[in-house]
Design a protein around this motif. Structure first.
Motif, PDB file in Angstrom:
ATOM      1  N   HIS A 198       0.465  -1.367   0.075  1.00 11.10           N
ATOM      2  CA  HIS A 198       0.150  -0.325  -0.206  1.00 11.10           C
ATOM      3  C   HIS A 198       0.664   0.875   0.232  1.00 11.10           C
ATOM      4  CE1 HIS A 198      -2.601  -3.460   1.735  1.00 11.10           C
ATOM      5  NE2 HIS A 198      -3.082  -2.536   1.460  1.00 11.10           N
ATOM      6  N   ARG A 199       0.550   2.410  -0.438  1.00  9.12           N
ATOM      7  CA  ARG A 199       0.631   3.890  -0.315  1.00  9.12           C
ATOM      8  C   ARG A 199       2.187   4.054   1.071  1.00  9.12           C
ATOM      9  NH1 ARG A 199      -1.851   9.037  -1.859  1.00  9.12           N
ATOM     10  NH2 ARG A 199      -2.648   7.813  -3.757  1.00  9.12           N
ATOM     11  N   TYR A 200       3.258   4.073   1.350  1.00  5.39           N
ATOM     12  CA  TYR A 200       3.997   3.749   2.953  1.00  5.39           C
ATOM     13  C   TYR A 200       3.105   5.533   3.084  1.00  5.39           C
ATOM     14  CZ  TYR A 200       7.358   3.624   5.934  1.00  5.39           C
ATOM     15  OH  TYR A 200       8.542   4.251   7.040  1.00  5.39           O
ATOM     16  N   MET A 201       2.170   5.244   4.508  1.00  7.57           N
ATOM     17  CA  MET A 201       1.835   6.711   5.196  1.00  7.57           C
ATOM     18  C   MET A 201       1.593   6.445   6.016  1.00  7.57           C
ATOM     19  SD  MET A 201      -1.092   8.240   2.137  1.00  7.57           S
ATOM     20  CE  MET A 201      -1.194   9.699   2.109  1.00  7.57           C
ATOM     21  N   PRO A 202       3.055   6.410   7.094  1.00 13.97           N
ATOM     22  CA  PRO A 202       2.843   5.890   8.653  1.00 13.97           C
ATOM     23  C   PRO A 202       2.615   7.485   8.779  1.00 13.97           C
ATOM     24  CG  PRO A 202       5.228   5.869   7.837  1.00 13.97           C
ATOM     25  CD  PRO A 202       4.658   6.402   6.798  1.00 13.97           C
ATOM     26  N   TYR A 203       1.917   7.951  10.720  1.00 12.14           N
ATOM     27  CA  TYR A 203       1.594   7.693  11.256  1.00 12.14           C
ATOM     28  C   TYR A 203       3.312   8.340  12.313  1.00 12.14           C
ATOM     29  CZ  TYR A 203      -2.845   5.904  12.516  1.00 12.14           C
ATOM     30  OH  TYR A 203      -4.450   6.651  12.761  1.00 12.14           O
ATOM     31  N   GLN A 204       3.250  10.085  12.102  1.00 11.53           N
ATOM     32  CA  GLN A 204       4.894  10.165  12.666  1.00 11.53           C
ATOM     33  C   GLN A 204       4.260  10.380  14.280  1.00 11.53           C
ATOM     34  OE1 GLN A 204       6.923  11.216  11.154  1.00 11.53           O
ATOM     35  NE2 GLN A 204       5.732  10.437   9.879  1.00 11.53           N
ATOM     36  N   PRO A 205       5.073  10.254  15.658  1.00 12.81           N
ATOM     37  CA  PRO A 205       4.512   9.393  16.440  1.00 12.81           C
ATOM     38  C   PRO A 205       3.995  11.312  17.057  1.00 12.81           C
ATOM     39  CG  PRO A 205       6.915   9.773  16.711  1.00 12.81           C
ATOM     40  CD  PRO A 205       6.440  10.186  14.994  1.00 12.81           C
ATOM     41  N   ALA A 206       2.682  10.958  17.911  1.00 10.29           N
ATOM     42  CA  ALA A 206       1.501  11.290  19.016  1.00 10.29           C
ATOM     43  C   ALA A 206       1.231  11.828  17.368  1.00 10.29           C
ATOM     44  CB  ALA A 206       2.070  12.455  19.267  1.00 10.29           C
ATOM     45  N   ARG A 265      -2.496   7.428   7.054  1.00 12.22           N
ATOM     46  CA  ARG A 265      -3.746   6.325   6.256  1.00 12.22           C
ATOM     47  C   ARG A 265      -3.760   5.297   8.175  1.00 12.22           C
ATOM     48  NH1 ARG A 265      -5.066   9.459   4.161  1.00 12.22           N
ATOM     49  NH2 ARG A 265      -5.250   8.911   1.759  1.00 12.22           N
ATOM     50  N   PRO A 266      -4.702   5.048   8.807  1.00  8.34           N
ATOM     51  CA  PRO A 266      -4.862   4.585   9.816  1.00  8.34           C
ATOM     52  C   PRO A 266      -4.593   2.739  10.060  1.00  8.34           C
ATOM     53  CG  PRO A 266      -7.076   4.531   8.946  1.00  8.34           C
ATOM     54  CD  PRO A 266      -5.939   5.815   8.199  1.00  8.34           C
ATOM     55  N   TRP A 267      -4.549   2.405   8.966  1.00 13.87           N
ATOM     56  CA  TRP A 267      -3.566   0.567   8.843  1.00 13.87           C
ATOM     57  C   TRP A 267      -2.527   1.428   9.509  1.00 13.87           C
ATOM     58  CZ3 TRP A 267      -5.944   2.988   4.439  1.00 13.87           C
ATOM     59  CH2 TRP A 267      -4.950   3.281   2.808  1.00 13.87           C
ATOM     60  N   PHE A 268      -1.253   2.383   8.855  1.00 16.35           N
ATOM     61  CA  PHE A 268      -0.262   2.569   9.732  1.00 16.35           C
ATOM     62  C   PHE A 268       0.455   2.945  11.026  1.00 16.35           C
ATOM     63  CE2 PHE A 268       0.421   2.840   4.876  1.00 16.35           C
ATOM     64  CZ  PHE A 268       2.042   2.006   4.470  1.00 16.35           C
ATOM     65  N   SER A 269      -0.310   2.130  12.174  1.00 17.87           N
ATOM     66  CA  SER A 269       0.158   2.802  12.852  1.00 17.87           C
ATOM     67  C   SER A 269       1.514   2.101  13.623  1.00 17.87           C
ATOM     68  CB  SER A 269      -0.953   1.479  14.014  1.00 17.87           C
ATOM     69  OG  SER A 269      -0.453   0.281  13.797  1.00 17.87           O
ATOM     70  N   PRO A 270       1.500   3.245  14.580  1.00 15.04           N
ATOM     71  CA  PRO A 270       3.270   2.980  15.433  1.00 15.04           C
ATOM     72  C   PRO A 270       3.769   1.382  15.513  1.00 15.04           C
ATOM     73  CG  PRO A 270       2.534   4.394  16.369  1.00 15.04           C
ATOM     74  CD  PRO A 270       0.394   3.944  15.062  1.00 15.04           C
ATOM     75  N   GLU A 271       2.437   0.771  15.881  1.00 13.24           N
ATOM     76  CA  GLU A 271       3.080  -0.730  16.361  1.00 13.24           C
ATOM     77  C   GLU A 271       2.934  -1.100  14.837  1.00 13.24           C
ATOM     78  OE1 GLU A 271       0.899   0.988  19.454  1.00 13.24           O
ATOM     79  OE2 GLU A 271      -0.065   0.870  17.150  1.00 13.24           O
TER      80      GLU A 271
END
Length: 131
Positions: free
Chosen positions: A50-58, A66-72
């Motif tokens: 998927h397109r790489y769009m991770p959450y940044q910390p906090a 995107r919500p599927w890229f949780s920190p975990e």
């Protein structure tokens, strides 16, 4: 004995049926859905196509994430010991390799590529496994 590859998706009815404890098999996993079900199990290759769009910390749900890229899940990608196939290279994922899209399309055509599992299967076919 030759190579054996288990392509593991995220269907709850079958995801845990893969031969995780058999060292003759490579386990190929994909997606945050599969990851959450495989916690603590061996995976040799991971696919995050998927397109790489991770959450940044906090910054959960910030624009550009995107919500599927949780920190975990992001941590899982960073710490995965085997190859991590992604749409492009990412320096924050140490074992990241760009998926060979053009090569797979040239060999197999475009018709069947509609999911991560179809891309995984094409690459598995190229490995010429015994199973």
């Amino acid at each position: 004995m030759g190579k054996k590859i288990a392509v593991v998706g995220s269907a709850p009815s079958s995801v845990l049926l893969a031969p995780f404890n058999d060292p003759e098999w490579e386990i190929w996993g994909t997606s945050p859905s599969c990851w959450s079900q495989l916690a603590g199990r061996k995976t040799d290759v991971w696919f995050e196509l998927h397109r790489y769009m991770p959450y940044q910390p906090a910054q959960a749900n910030a624009p550009g994430t995107r919500p599927w890229f949780s920190p975990e899940f992001h941590q899982h990608l960073q710490e995965h010991q085997g190859t991590v196939y992604m749409t492009e290279g990412h320096t924050d994922i140490p074992n990241c390799v760009q998926y060979p899209y053009e090569e797979m399309i040239a060999k197999h055509g475009k018709y069947h590529f509609c999911s991560s599992v179809s891309w995984m299967l094409a690459l598995a076919i190229e490995q010429e496994p015994d199973a």
